[in-house]
Design a protein around this motif. Structure first.
Motif, mmCIF file in Angstrom:
data_model
loop_
_atom_site.group_PDB
_atom_site.id
_atom_site.type_symbol
_atom_site.label_atom_id
_atom_site.label_comp_id
_atom_site.label_asym_id
_atom_site.label_seq_id
_atom_site.Cartn_x
_atom_site.Cartn_y
_atom_site.Cartn_z
ATOM 1 N N UNK A 358 0.873 -1.109 -0.035
ATOM 2 C CA UNK A 358 0.128 -0.025 -0.049
ATOM 3 C C UNK A 358 0.823 1.286 0.018
ATOM 4 N N UNK A 359 2.201 1.064 0.338
ATOM 5 C CA UNK A 359 2.922 2.337 0.334
ATOM 6 C C UNK A 359 2.541 3.335 1.263
ATOM 7 N N UNK A 360 2.422 4.632 0.867
ATOM 8 C CA UNK A 360 2.150 5.705 1.850
ATOM 9 C C UNK A 360 0.774 5.684 2.072
ATOM 10 N N UNK A 361 -0.222 4.900 1.512
ATOM 11 C CA UNK A 361 -1.544 4.725 1.885
ATOM 12 C C UNK A 361 -1.843 3.848 2.940
ATOM 13 N N UNK A 362 -0.982 3.229 3.329
ATOM 14 C CA UNK A 362 -1.146 2.189 4.500
ATOM 15 C C UNK A 362 -1.554 2.878 5.727
ATOM 16 N N UNK A 363 -0.700 3.686 6.214
ATOM 17 C CA UNK A 363 -1.301 4.186 7.744
ATOM 18 C C UNK A 363 -2.553 4.949 7.472
ATOM 19 N N UNK A 364 -3.018 5.914 6.669
ATOM 20 C CA UNK A 364 -4.103 6.354 6.759
ATOM 21 C C UNK A 364 -5.349 5.536 6.381
ATOM 22 N N UNK A 365 -4.932 4.512 5.681
ATOM 23 C CA UNK A 365 -6.034 3.477 5.413
ATOM 24 C C UNK A 365 -6.401 2.553 6.730
ATOM 25 N N UNK A 366 -5.196 2.370 7.268
ATOM 26 C CA UNK A 366 -5.599 1.736 8.597
ATOM 27 C C UNK A 366 -6.250 2.573 9.699
ATOM 28 N N UNK A 367 -5.709 3.546 9.995
ATOM 29 C CA UNK A 367 -6.302 4.584 11.022
ATOM 30 C C UNK A 367 -7.740 4.811 10.619
#
Length: 438
Positions: A358-367
């Motif tokens: 997911x790259x940079x999208x991982x953290x906002x997507x998880x939160x």
């Protein structure tokens, strides 16, 4: 109590540095990260050299309303036996709530949360500790934790709570001086007063760790250098009693081996300063327990009351439920964000492929996922649930290539056994993927 000496928390990331570090008498390893049949070579080499290894549990939840899970106790006991440990340690905390006791959904915190210092909670904790002691082959020591929030209407100070716990159960205490500092900054609790109320002869060993302050809140990060106020509390403790062991904890942002050695030396210096003060003034004192009263037991009604209170707090922290009466809303918000951030970090370690896919999208997507999806079954289950959530969302949220990789990752890990690697099965999967793209 057996004298342990100077120790450091063993972690895979610093295994080589720990092996090479002079003056290390013992190490502590997170119990849940050890597989008894496949111990890391580094730990085996340390054991062969005569270095003591102590398993440190983080998931038992002795302060929870439910009785300790027999499977978790058996796992902790097995690790103690395999390692030949002189004791095992856990925390005075709850880590899950809900379930049959409260007729509500089961929730996991993924973190150590404080128990209310009330008579009800003390009765439950004492009974849970006795159950654990009966199931373990070696003595148990329990650790005071750091907190961002305090419970309303508490009846005992931290020192009084720990004193009664040790008095009623005979359990050893693992005193974390960094956590005493955290509670001083966050909750206004006086560490000297807490030390003065402790049964010092019950101390098994001492933890020392780093943290940082932001917006008036101290975060017990275990990822920063040990602060001077923490070393000062250690000196105060050492002026009162000679601790059987002192250990440096570091869990993230690992420094070089030289920096770790410097921190261990600073800890040793703080202890020596306290011992010198005790010798020079003759003021060192050992608090003696005056009785071994068993206290009242925890019947089902007491457990249910505690369970409902803990479920309400945890629901507010991880499921968006209303803040229970008497709690600080701002502090609860800080704690909720910290829990979500920790979930994202740990899932990223448990399933390292996901941040890559997911790259940079991982953290906002998880939160975003964490806001509406509480953890119910540990971090590995959380990783699977997160991927299922992403795959079930709007296809436009993730590019097609990443979706395919996520789907393959989920299929590989969600079944009862790994998918077959035989050439025929692999060819069938590849053909199916090609047809799906068309």
């Amino acid at each position: 109590m057996r004298r342990l000496g100077t120790g450091i928390g063993w972690r895979p990331e610093i295994a080589d540095a720990v092996e090479e570090m002079p003056g290390i008498d013992w190490v502590e390893a997170v119990s849940e990260n050890l597989c008894p049949g496949h111990l890391p070579d580094s730990l085996l080499r340390l054991r062969e050299r005569g270095v003591t290894v102590v398993p440190h549990g983080v998931s038992l939840g002795l302060g929870g309303a439910d009785r300790p899970d027999p499977g978790r106790l058996a796992a902790l006991a097995e690790r103690a036996e395999v390692l030949g440990s002189p004791l095992v340690t856990e925390h005075i905390a709850f880590v899950r709530a809900g379930g049959a006791l409260t007729a509500s959904p089961s929730l996991e915190a993924g973190h150590l949360l404080p128990v209310p210092r009330t008579r009800d909670a003390l009765d439950v904790l004492c009974e849970n500790v006795r159950i654990a002691q009966d199931a373990l082959p070696v003595p148990l020591a329990v650790e005071n934790i750091a907190a961002l929030v305090s419970w309303p209407d508490e009846e005992l100070t931290e020192g009084q709570f720990l004193y009664e716990l040790a008095d009623r159960t005979g359990v050893r205490l693992l005193i974390d001086v960094a956590n005493l500092h955290t509670n001083h900054v966050n909750l206004g609790q006086d560490p000297a007063e807490a030390l003065g109320e402790l049964p010092l002869e019950a101390i098994a060993y001492v933890h020392v760790a780093g943290g940082f302050e932001r917006d008036g809140v101290w975060h017990d990060s275990h990822a920063h250098p040990v602060a001077r106020p923490v070393l000062d509390i250690l000196t105060d403790l050492a002026s009162r009693v000679a601790p059987p062991g002192v250990l440096l904890e570091r869990d993230e942002n690992f420094p070089s081996g030289d920096e770790l050695r410097d921190e261990v030396e600073a800890i040793h210096g703080a202890v020596e300063k306290g011992r010198a003060a005790a010798t020079g003034t003759g003021t060192a004192a050992h608090t003696s327990r005056t009785g071994t009263g068993a206290g009242s037991g925890a019947d089902d009604a007491v457990r249910q009351r505690l369970g409902l209170a803990q479920a309400a707090l945890l629901s507010a922290l991880v499921a968006g439920a209303p803040v229970p009466e008497g709690f600080d809303r701002v502090r609860l918000g800080v704690q909720a964000r910290a829990l979500a951030g920790k979930r994202a970090d740990v899932v990223g370690k448990v399933a390292p492929e996901l941040p890559v896919i997911l790259g940079a999208r991982y953290r906002p997507a998880f939160l975003a996922y964490a806001q509406g999806c509480p953890m119910t079954g540990g971090y590995r289950r959380d990783a699977l649930d997160f991927v299922a959530h992403v795959l079930g969302a709007d296809p436009g949220d993730v590019d097609p290539g990443a979706r395919r990789e996520l789907r393959e990752w989920w299929l590989e890990r969600s079944g009862p056994v790994p998918r077959s690697t035989r050439p025929g099965a692999r060819l069938a999967r590849a053909t199916r993927r090609v047809l799906l793209r068309r």
